[in-house]
Each structure stands twice: as structure tokens, then as C-alpha cells.
Write an enzyme that holds these catalytic residues in place. Structure first.
Site, PDB file in Angstrom:
ATOM      1  N   ARG A  71      34.228  29.815  24.542  1.00  0.00           N
ATOM      2  CA  ARG A  71      33.294  29.042  23.757  1.00  0.00           C
ATOM      3  C   ARG A  71      32.892  27.812  24.258  1.00  0.00           C
ATOM      4  O   ARG A  71      33.874  27.552  25.971  1.00  0.00           O
ATOM      5  CB  ARG A  71      34.460  27.655  22.541  1.00  0.00           C
ATOM      6  CG  ARG A  71      34.109  28.626  21.208  1.00  0.00           C
ATOM      7  CD  ARG A  71      32.446  28.359  20.550  1.00  0.00           C
ATOM      8  NE  ARG A  71      32.278  29.386  19.460  1.00  0.00           N
ATOM      9  CZ  ARG A  71      32.477  30.686  18.991  1.00  0.00           C
ATOM     10  NH1 ARG A  71      32.336  31.423  21.116  1.00  0.00           N
ATOM     11  NH2 ARG A  71      32.016  31.466  17.993  1.00  0.00           N
ATOM     12  N   HIS A  87      24.605  33.958  25.845  1.00  0.00           N
ATOM     13  CA  HIS A  87      25.377  33.701  24.390  1.00  0.00           C
ATOM     14  C   HIS A  87      25.467  35.485  23.284  1.00  0.00           C
ATOM     15  O   HIS A  87      25.068  36.006  22.241  1.00  0.00           O
ATOM     16  CB  HIS A  87      25.325  33.325  23.578  1.00  0.00           C
ATOM     17  CG  HIS A  87      26.648  33.208  22.745  1.00  0.00           C
ATOM     18  ND1 HIS A  87      27.245  31.747  21.975  1.00  0.00           N
ATOM     19  CD2 HIS A  87      27.889  33.667  22.291  1.00  0.00           C
ATOM     20  CE1 HIS A  87      27.911  31.987  21.202  1.00  0.00           C
ATOM     21  NE2 HIS A  87      28.897  32.695  21.249  1.00  0.00           N
TER      22      HIS A  87
END
Length: 311
Positions: free
Chosen positions: A227, A275
Site C-alpha cells: 500500500r 498498480h
């Protein structure tokens, strides 16, 4: 009882694609998208990748938010989500393997001198350089949950000296497992590559700040596939010039998409990917439908999240 899909961002599956896959698995299931939501009173499950809207306030009978992935930081503390609404996540094998392979790809890119050879080619320079042996290379993995444990196992099986860190003690055969502040500093100072695969919680946000980054081995590579808020990005930009770490591979950022004017785009020691480390849901789509069935039947859910703990 209906399931409504809201992806919450672009650049991944479309809502229509996912709906079609769910219907193929269970033609009897009531699957809807935000383009055709029907009667919102009938929706009991909201399936999301990122929960960024106030849609829960429009669903009076919402009982469950099903994350289409692992990280639930955009869900558990969402201001529009009533306290009684439950949250579940996925623990799919396919994207977990993809994340582990992503980390391995950048470890191999370094140990096999790929960047150097590409630059040599641009200069028409024939310059053999010996690759680094896995047995002489230490890979540290931050987070030893479902994905991190698989990543540590892959590094171990590839012959790397492998270390792992978690908040609480764990044991993985062939992996030196550490915990606590002292263990984290030890992993950072010993690892040539650090693969961060941690969730976003109160304990992990800004875990890698300026003080912690200073413990990293000089010239090491930091790979973040967990994250974005794990890393203090301003501290990282400064730490890179001190070569602790020497390079950062960032698949996750605090703000996604990363703004065009963010200096990380042009930092000479940063590699950014959008991502993409874990992409496909694979057989986990069946778990979403199983949770819809379990919710209807009043049975225990798969992979339910403790909203207070954040995972």
C-alpha cells in the site's frame, strides 16, 4: 438479495466484464452494475475495488461490502458506511502469485544487471558483467500474510537468502522470520532487496519514514507492492540521494493515479508502475458469489474483516 458492482476507479476490469463473469458462474445470481442498478432497496451486497463514493448511503438494506481484492483501507473507515455493515476481502491465489512474481522480476532485473546491459547497448558497448548469485543476495519481505508468505517462499525457492518481517512472530521453513521494531531494523539493514507487502493500517502507515529508511542497506532496492501509505514519499525522495535505498520500485502510491507534476515521476532512482502487480482475480470470483449465498443463508462469511483492526 442483489449484488451491485462499483469498481471505483479506471484501468482495471470494467463493471460489465465482472458482471458477465459472475453471471457465467451463477446464472441465477442477481448481479447489477451502477449503469443499471435497478431498485436500490434490493441491494444487500456492494462489491468494490475502491470505495470512494457515497453510494452506501443510497442502499438502505446494505449488509456487506465485498472488496474485490485484499486491501480494505478505502472501506473500513469510510464515512458513508454504517457501523453494522460488514466487510469482507478476497485471498485469491492468482493475484498473490502475480505480486510475488512482480517482486521477483525486479529482484532478477537487479541481480542480472539488466539496467546496466540496456545502457551498454545504447552505447554499442560489449561489456560482460557477472550476475550476482542468489545465494549471495538477501531478499527481505515486509508482511508475511497470504501474499507476503507466498512471496517469501518464492524467493527462498529461487535460492535467495530470505528474511521476513511481521508484527507478530511467524515461522516459515527456510525463511528467517523477524518481528517487532528490532527485527524490522535488522531486516532493513541486512537486505539487498526489500519487498513491502503490507496492508494499510494505523500501525503500517508511514512505517518507512526517514528514520526507518536510514536503516536500509546502502544501495539496496525497495519494492513496494503493498500500500502506498506505507512509505513517507518525501522522506523516500531524500533517502534515495543518500542511497538508502539506492533504488525504489513503486507499484502503489499514496495518490493514484500519481499526479503528473509529482517529482517521483522524474526521480532518477525511482521506477513507477501503475498498480499492476496483482491483476487477475481468478477463482476468487467464486468466493464473492459464495459470500452472497452465505449472507443470504446467515452463515459465516469468507475472509470477513475486523473493521476496527483494518484487516
Amino acid at each position: 438479495m442483489a449484488l451491485l458492482i462499483e469498481i471505483g476507479h479506471n484501468g482495471w476490469y470494467s463493471e460489465e466484464d465482472l458482471a458477465a463473469q459472475f453471471r457465467a458462474l451463477d446464472p441465477a445470481a442477481d448481479i447489477r452494475t451502477t449503469a443499471a442498478p435497478g431498485n436500490l432497496d434490493e441491494v444487500t451486497v456492494l462489491a468494490v475495488s475502491a470505495l470512494k463514493s457515497d453510494l452506501p448511503t443510497q442502499l438502505p438494506n446494505l449488509q456487506l461490502v465485498q472488496k474485490l481484492g485484499a486491501g480494505v483501507e478505502t472501506i473500513v473507515n469510510h464515512p458513508s458506511l454504517a457501523p453494522h455493515v460488514r466487510v469482507a476481502r478476497l485471498k485469491p491465489e492468482e493475484p498473490a502469485r502475480e505480486i510475488a512474481q512482480y517482486c521477483l522480476a525486479y529482484v532478477l532485473r537487479g541481480t542480472r544487471n539488466m539496467d546496466y546491459h540496456e545502457k551498454a547497448q545504447a552505447r554499442a558497448l560489449w561489456d560482460p558483467v557477472a550476475p550476482r548469485r542468489p545465494a549471495d543476495t538477501t531478499v527481505g519481505v515486509l508482511g508475511l500474510g497470504h501474499i507476503g508468505g507466498l512471496t517469501a517462499g518464492l524467493m527462498r525457492d529461487m535460492g535467495f537468502q530470505t528474511m521476513g518481517w511481521s508484527r507478530t512472530p511467524k515461522e516459515i521453513a527456510g525463511v528467517t522470520c523477524l518481528s517487532g521494531d528490532h527485527g524490522l531494523n535488522g531486516l532493513l539493514s541486512s537486505s539487498d532487496y526489500v519487498c513491502a507487502i503490507l496492508p494499510s493500517t494505523a500501525e503500517t502507515r508511514n512505517l518507512l519514514d526517514a528514520e526507518r529508511l536510514a536503516h536500509m542497506k546502502e544501495g539496496a532496492t525497495l519494492i513496494n507492492a503493498g500500500r502506498g501509505d506505507l512509505i513517507d514519499e518525501q522522506a523516500l525522495a531524500s533517502a534515495l540521494y543518500q542511497r538508502r535505498p539506492g533504488h525504489a520500485v513503486l507499484d502503489v502510491l499514496r495518490h493514484e493515479p500519481l499526479p503528473e507534476d509529482n517529482p517521483l515521476w522524474k526521480h532518477p532512482c525511482v521506477t513507477i508502475t501503475p498498480h499492476v502487480s496483482g491483476w487477475h482475480l481468478g477463482d476468487a470470483l467464486g468466493d464473492v458469489l459464495e459470500n452472497l449465498r452465505r449472507l443470504t443463508a446467515g452463515a459465516d462469511l469468507l475472509h470477513e474483516v475486523d473493521r476496527a483492526r483494518g484487516y
